[in-house]
Write an enzyme that holds these catalytic residues in place. Structure first.
Site, PDB file in Angstrom:
ATOM      1  CG  HIS A  51       4.414   4.533  -2.259  1.00 12.73           C
ATOM      2  ND1 HIS A  51       4.177   5.285  -3.373  1.00 12.73           N
ATOM      3  CD2 HIS A  51       3.295   3.787  -2.053  1.00 12.73           C
ATOM      4  CE1 HIS A  51       2.977   4.993  -3.840  1.00 12.73           C
ATOM      5  NE2 HIS A  51       2.406   4.090  -3.057  1.00 12.73           N
TER       6      HIS A  51
HETATM    7  P1  TYD Z   1       0.931   0.802  -4.646  1.00 12.91           P
HETATM    8  O1  TYD Z   1       1.391   1.642  -5.785  1.00 12.91           O
HETATM    9  O2  TYD Z   1       1.820   0.749  -3.423  1.00 12.91           O
HETATM   10  O3  TYD Z   1      -0.544   1.270  -4.198  1.00 12.91           O
HETATM   11  P2  TYD Z   1      -1.030   2.505  -3.313  1.00 12.91           P
HETATM   12  O4  TYD Z   1      -0.150   3.678  -3.650  1.00 12.91           O
HETATM   13  O5  TYD Z   1      -2.464   2.692  -3.701  1.00 12.91           O
HETATM   14  O6  TYD Z   1      -0.906   2.115  -1.856  1.00 12.91           O
HETATM   15  O7  TYD Z   1       0.638  -0.668  -5.177  1.00 12.91           O
HETATM   16  C1  TYD Z   1      -0.011  -1.614  -4.355  1.00 12.91           C
HETATM   17  C2  TYD Z   1       0.440  -3.004  -4.763  1.00 12.91           C
HETATM   18  O8  TYD Z   1       0.059  -3.240  -6.113  1.00 12.91           O
HETATM   19  C3  TYD Z   1       1.943  -3.188  -4.679  1.00 12.91           C
HETATM   20  O9  TYD Z   1       2.195  -4.481  -4.166  1.00 12.91           O
HETATM   21  C4  TYD Z   1       2.396  -3.100  -6.105  1.00 12.91           C
HETATM   22  C5  TYD Z   1       1.187  -3.565  -6.896  1.00 12.91           C
HETATM   23  N1  TYD Z   1       1.065  -2.925  -8.222  1.00 12.91           N
HETATM   24  C6  TYD Z   1       1.104  -3.691  -9.367  1.00 12.91           C
HETATM   25  O10 TYD Z   1       1.272  -4.926  -9.314  1.00 12.91           O
HETATM   26  N2  TYD Z   1       0.970  -3.087 -10.588  1.00 12.91           N
HETATM   27  C7  TYD Z   1       0.815  -1.755 -10.706  1.00 12.91           C
HETATM   28  O11 TYD Z   1       0.688  -1.211 -11.838  1.00 12.91           O
HETATM   29  C8  TYD Z   1       0.778  -0.963  -9.513  1.00 12.91           C
HETATM   30  C9  TYD Z   1       0.597   0.518  -9.583  1.00 12.91           C
HETATM   31  C10 TYD Z   1       0.903  -1.591  -8.279  1.00 12.91           C
END
Ligand code: TYD
Length: 132
Positions: A51
């Site tokens: 993303h």
């Molecule tokens: P994401 O930022 O996509 O993680 P990564 O980049 O490590 O793959 O976040 C993963 C999941 O966690 C997504 O469903 C959103 C949730 N999330 C929260 O609920 N709070 C937060 O502060 C963050 C960063 C993510």
């Protein structure tokens, strides 16, 4: 600079006591810090990320283990960074598509310039490439 780059968090201490690193906003980290979160127990065959954030800058730190990060900016510039020391970080600008893979027992700390909002995420690669 509107490209990802490696940051240094110089170790304080010595081998007899161990080390401490500092991430202070607007000096060690080039933005005001709004939120810190960390990921852990990620299986080694998993790729996280996939993303870009519209209006959020990030710094990734491998506080334990090794994290391989791929980045792509909208101008097509791609990089691969290997974070393998807790005294280094990777700055990710806004609109930077990124993925992360983790060694066993890796712990990733993420320092973010903005609060979490799902509306800030672009999770579709072709939308990222065409986003203006
Ligand atoms: P994401 O930022 O996509 O993680 P990564 O980049 O490590 O793959 O976040 C993963 C999941 O966690 C997504 O469903 C959103 C949730 N999330 C929260 O609920 N709070 C937060 O502060 C963050 C960063 C993510």
């Amino acid at each position: 600079m509107n490209q990802p780059y490696i940051l240094s968090f110089p170790p304080i201490g010595d081998a007899s006591l161990g080390f401490l690193s500092v991430a202070q906003q607007l000096s060690d980290v080039p933005f005001e810090i709004a939120r810190v979160y960390w990921t852990y127990y990620t299986p080694q065959d998993v790729t996280r990320g996939g993303h870009a954030n519209i209006d959020k800058e990030l710094v990734l730190v491998a506080v334990a283990g090794t994290i391989t990060v791929t980045t792509e900016m909208q101008d097509g510039h791609k990089h691969t960074f290997v974070l393998d020391h807790p005294s280094q970080g990777l700055y990710l600008p806004k609109l930077c598509w990124h993925t992360m893979q983790y060694s066993e027992n890796a712990v990733q700390m993420v320092i973010a310039s903005n609060l979490y909002s799902e509306d800030d995420y672009i999770r579709d690669y072709s939308l990222f490439k065409s986003w203006q």
